[in-house]
Write an enzyme that holds these catalytic residues in place. Structure first.
Site, PDB file in Angstrom:
ATOM      1  N   GLU A  54       0.833  -1.070   0.035  1.00 61.76           N
ATOM      2  CA  GLU A  54      -0.089  -0.051   0.061  1.00 61.76           C
ATOM      3  C   GLU A  54       0.914   1.229   0.248  1.00 61.76           C
ATOM      4  OE1 GLU A  54      -2.637  -0.748   3.391  1.00 61.76           O
ATOM      5  OE2 GLU A  54      -4.235  -1.784   2.017  1.00 61.76           O
ATOM      6  N   ASP A 102      -7.921  -9.139   4.280  1.00 61.52           N
ATOM      7  CA  ASP A 102      -7.538  -8.053   5.356  1.00 61.52           C
ATOM      8  C   ASP A 102      -8.805  -7.986   6.239  1.00 61.52           C
ATOM      9  OD1 ASP A 102      -6.821  -5.701   6.395  1.00 61.52           O
ATOM     10  OD2 ASP A 102      -7.311  -4.497   4.499  1.00 61.52           O
ATOM     11  N   GLU A 153     -12.296  -2.254  12.585  1.00 56.04           N
ATOM     12  CA  GLU A 153     -12.350  -1.545  11.258  1.00 56.04           C
ATOM     13  C   GLU A 153     -13.427  -2.052  10.249  1.00 56.04           C
ATOM     14  OE1 GLU A 153      -8.676  -1.734   8.953  1.00 56.04           O
ATOM     15  OE2 GLU A 153      -9.454  -0.686   7.364  1.00 56.04           O
TER      16      GLU A 153
HETATM   17  C1  BDP Z   1      -5.882  -2.153   6.220  1.00 55.62           C
HETATM   18  C2  BDP Z   1      -6.240  -1.015   6.601  1.00 55.62           C
HETATM   19  C3  BDP Z   1      -5.252   0.183   6.643  1.00 55.62           C
HETATM   20  C4  BDP Z   1      -3.929  -0.480   7.095  1.00 55.62           C
HETATM   21  C5  BDP Z   1      -3.731  -2.072   6.242  1.00 55.62           C
HETATM   22  C6  BDP Z   1      -2.304  -2.511   6.942  1.00 55.62           C
HETATM   23  O1  BDP Z   1      -7.356  -0.373   5.868  1.00 55.62           O
HETATM   24  O2  BDP Z   1      -5.619   1.390   7.171  1.00 55.62           O
HETATM   25  O3  BDP Z   1      -2.847   0.328   6.834  1.00 55.62           O
HETATM   26  O4  BDP Z   1      -4.967  -2.582   6.721  1.00 55.62           O
HETATM   27  O5  BDP Z   1      -2.668  -3.729   7.773  1.00 55.62           O
HETATM   28  O6  BDP Z   1      -7.003  -3.018   6.742  1.00 55.62           O
HETATM   29  O7  BDP Z   1      -1.250  -2.269   6.857  1.00 55.62           O
END
Ligand code: BDP
Length: 697
Positions: free
Chosen positions: A287, A361, A389
């Protein structure tokens, strides 16, 4: 007139309150609420004067009344304890035993471990035992943690916001640290010690390099000093490009000796300030975060370079396997496995690879991550998300114990009988390192986690990290007793509410293996229609693939073949719809809306029934909670009741928006007697929440 209104308001409030216990409780005490009167405390003697042993004794005094038999806290090496020849040898560094013995001619309850940390855990175990209805006379507790690193991951930013945090600002007041040590830091460490958590990563995995500068190291050191007597170590998330940003180097290539030297010097600097610093957590090439892949180096190159920097100090590296790339057209669920499995055996022995519980996730339900059991030569640390989340933020009541244990108890299919828990606790391959990480749900809210019931998820994480074989229900019962007292009706009702609550969220957000159906950015509320985001795998339509004929992601050999990443009987069962558990059906298969389900209904009708079941469960929790009104303090009762009402409204919103969307795709009517969505699809699509909490920075 205004004055009159106030009077009426006050009268009605007091009428409501009359039916309820009058005391107020803001939830700050968490599950550590049994408090003995100062002049009527238990008699506790410490054989030794280490800070940790002193804390163990004072915790017992604080919690237990003078009627409790005399207690002695000690370590196994105290001469009078040694003379008892008790079985300490299998307790390791952190285990404890709590039993009745005769010590120097007196009957006492002995609380002891091989180290003073073990003794502290024993003290909390005794408090738990008594607070949950156990007897002092027969106490005989003996336990050692099965997992070595039991670590919270704070996604806390330096500006004190929290990524995916729903309990207020960060509890770390970076600005006033290191000078001001908020007493809350002590209470935080105490709460963690009480459930066996022994480490904390202070900053977000989406890390700023600034965390590694001298002023921030000093701030982290101040926290480490507070945490140390409670057996907790501090870790930091490291930004991989820090040598460029802070060191002025041209590259962060892990194979470049200047880069390795920079990290070594940085580690030495940290250890000068924090001698027991735990090590680094790294999110790399994920990401948008920098990482070794930027230079054509592997994740192992990156992890091993950092591992070398902390090795001489006894530090470790937790390297995350949460990777997927927009340049990779492969099914997102497959990417981590494809990238990491070939690296098995190439990581240094002070590296753990940290793997999320599922391959995508932290969704309300995912099958376990196929890497568990597939990298036998690497310690795999499991990562759970305690903050909700994708399960309704702080407002929805969703007890995650069943989510955690569902994954831990899953058979890997790699070796006969092997479970994910066996892999995680290192038992399967006899790894000396093992770990469990939980993304914290803690913030500056008075009740720490945004709601009383969210506290149970912090608690469950700690208890399971200590012993992944505990049952979710057993944990819920202990938590309920420690949190609300030992009234049978309260414990039974609260436990019953909790045990089905996560399944209810699955039902009203998308059952049968559907996932990633939430709205964009904040991840709050439904958005199954979203299809216009830059990266394909950010769009809900990528995951559900619904059309007029059917729904679900074909991950069998005829599709992405993610099923091929699983092993043995597990791979076999996921390969066919007939042998896939219905709870995971659409995760692995694209199926016609008319498919016959176990219930006798077709898939469409069954999905609708799940939505209704989820909404009904929340309404039932409201009724159950109403029945406890007279037994729970007004403050916690009222906040929970209000949140349940929010949850009921939002469960209907999820249901209605989702059904409106599915009907626009499959053009099917709702089964007879089923309530139509309250609004049309266009209305749901228009909902916007630009200021929802927990956004990414
Ligand atoms: C996702 C989240 C994000 C996190 C990412 C992670 O939306 O904010 O940075 O995981 O685990 O679920 O790095």
């Amino acid at each position: 007139m205004p004055r009159f209104r106030t009077l009426i308001g006050a009268l009605s409030v007091s009428l409501v309150m009359a039916a309820q216990p009058a005391w107020a409780d803001d939830g700050y005490a968490l599950w550590l609420r049994s408090i003995a009167k100062v002049d009527r405390q238990a008699v506790v003697t410490a054989l030794g004067d280490s800070a940790t042993l002193t804390l163990a004794a004072s915790e017992l005094r604080r919690a237990l009344p003078m009627e409790t038999p005399a207690i002695v806290v000690a370590t196994a090496s105290a001469p009078s304890v040694r003379a008892l020849t008790l079985p300490f040898s299998t307790l390791g560094d952190e285990g404890y035993l709590v039993c009745n013995v005769t010590l120097n001619g007196k009957r006492v309850i002995l609380v002891a471990g091989n180290s003073d940390r073990g003794t502290l855990y024993g003290a909390f175990a005794l408090i738990r035992h008594l607070a949950t209805g156990g007897q002092a006379a027969a106490v005989n507790l003996r336990s050692a943690p099965k997992v070595k690193l039991r670590v919270l991951n704070h996604w806390d930013n330096l500006d004190e916001s929290v990524e995916r945090g729903y309990a207020g600002q960060s509890i770390w007041d970076w600005w006033t640290l290191p000078d001001f040590r908020d007493p809350r830091y002590t209470d935080y460490a105490r709460a963690n010690a009480s459930i066996g958590i022994n480490g904390t990563v202070l900053n977000n995995v989406n890390a700023k390099a600034d965390s590694l500068t001298a002023p921030y190291i000093a701030k982290a050191a101040a926290l480490a000093n507070v945490f140390r007597p409670w057996g907790m170590r501090v870790y930091l998330s490291a930004r991989f490009s820090a040598p460029i940003e802070l060191g002025g180097l041209k590259t962060a290539d892990p194979r470049d000796p200047a880069v390795a030297a920079w990290w070594k010097a940085k580690a030495d600097e940290i250890y000068r300030a924090i001698p027991d610093f735990g090590g680094f957590l790294v999110k790399a090439n994920s990401e948008g975060q920098p990482g070794p892949r930027d230079y054509g180096a592997s994740h192992a190159d990156g992890a091993n370079m950092l591992a070398a920097a902390v090795r001489d100090h006894g530090g470790i590296v937790m390297w995350r396997a949460f990777v997927y790339a927009e340049t990779d057209p492969e099914d997102r669920a497959k990417q981590a496995y494809s990238e990491f499995k070939p690296l098995d055996g190439t990581f240094a022995d002070n590296v753990l690879v940290q793997v999320k519980n599922g391959a995508i996730d932290f969704q309300p339900r995912e099958p376990f991550h196929p890497l568990f059991g597939a990298m036998p030569r690497t310690p795999l640390m499991i990562e759970f998300q305690i903050t909700k989340e994708y399960l309704g933020f702080a407002t929805h009541l969703a007890y995650l114990g069943p989510l955690f244990t569902e994954v831990l108890d899953a058979k890997t299919g790699q070796k006969p009988g092997e479970t994910v828990a066996d892999v995680v606790d290192g038992q399967a391959e006899h790894h000396k390192l093992s770990g469990m990480a939980g993304v914290a749900n803690i913030g500056r809210d008075r009740d720490w986690s945004g709601s009383t019931f969210n506290q149970s998820n912090w608690y469950a994480f700690g208890r399971l990290a200590w012993d992944p074989d505990l049952s979710a229900e057993e944990i819920a019962r202990s938590w309920a007793a420690q949190t609300f007292g030992t009234d049978r009706q309260v414990i039974d009702t609260v436990t019953a509410m909790m045990m089905g609550s996560r399944e209810a969220v699955v039902d009203y957000t998308g059952a049968l293996g559907l996932a990633h159906l939430m709205a964009t950015g904040h991840h709050y509320g439904p958005g199954p229609w979203v299809s216009d985001l830059a990266r394909p795998e950010w769009n809900p339509t990528y995951y559900h693939r619904a059309d007029a004929n059917g729904i679900g992601f074909d991950r069998t050999a005829s599709g992405s073949n993610a099923v091929g990443q699983y092993a043995g009987s597990v791979a076999k069962s996921f390969a066919k719809p007939e042998t896939t558990p219905e709870s995971m059906l659409l995760w692995f298969h694209h199926l016609p809306w008319d498919r016959r389900m176990a219930s006798g209904r077709n898939l469409w009708e069954d999905l609708v029934a799940h939505y209704d079941r989820g909404v009904a469960y929340v309404a039932q929790m409201q009724r159950q909670w109403e029945g406890l009104r007279s037994k729970i303090d007004a403050e916690r009762w009222q906040k929970t009741a209000t949140y349940l009402a929010v949850q009921e409204r939002e469960a209907r919103w999820w249901r209605d928006a989702s059904l409106a969307y599915w009907m626009s795709v499959n053009h099917r009517p709702l089964p007879a007697g089923v309530r139509a969505p309250e609004h049309d699809l266009a209305w749901y699509k228009l909902q916007r929440f630009p200021y929802a909490p927990g956004h990414t920075q």
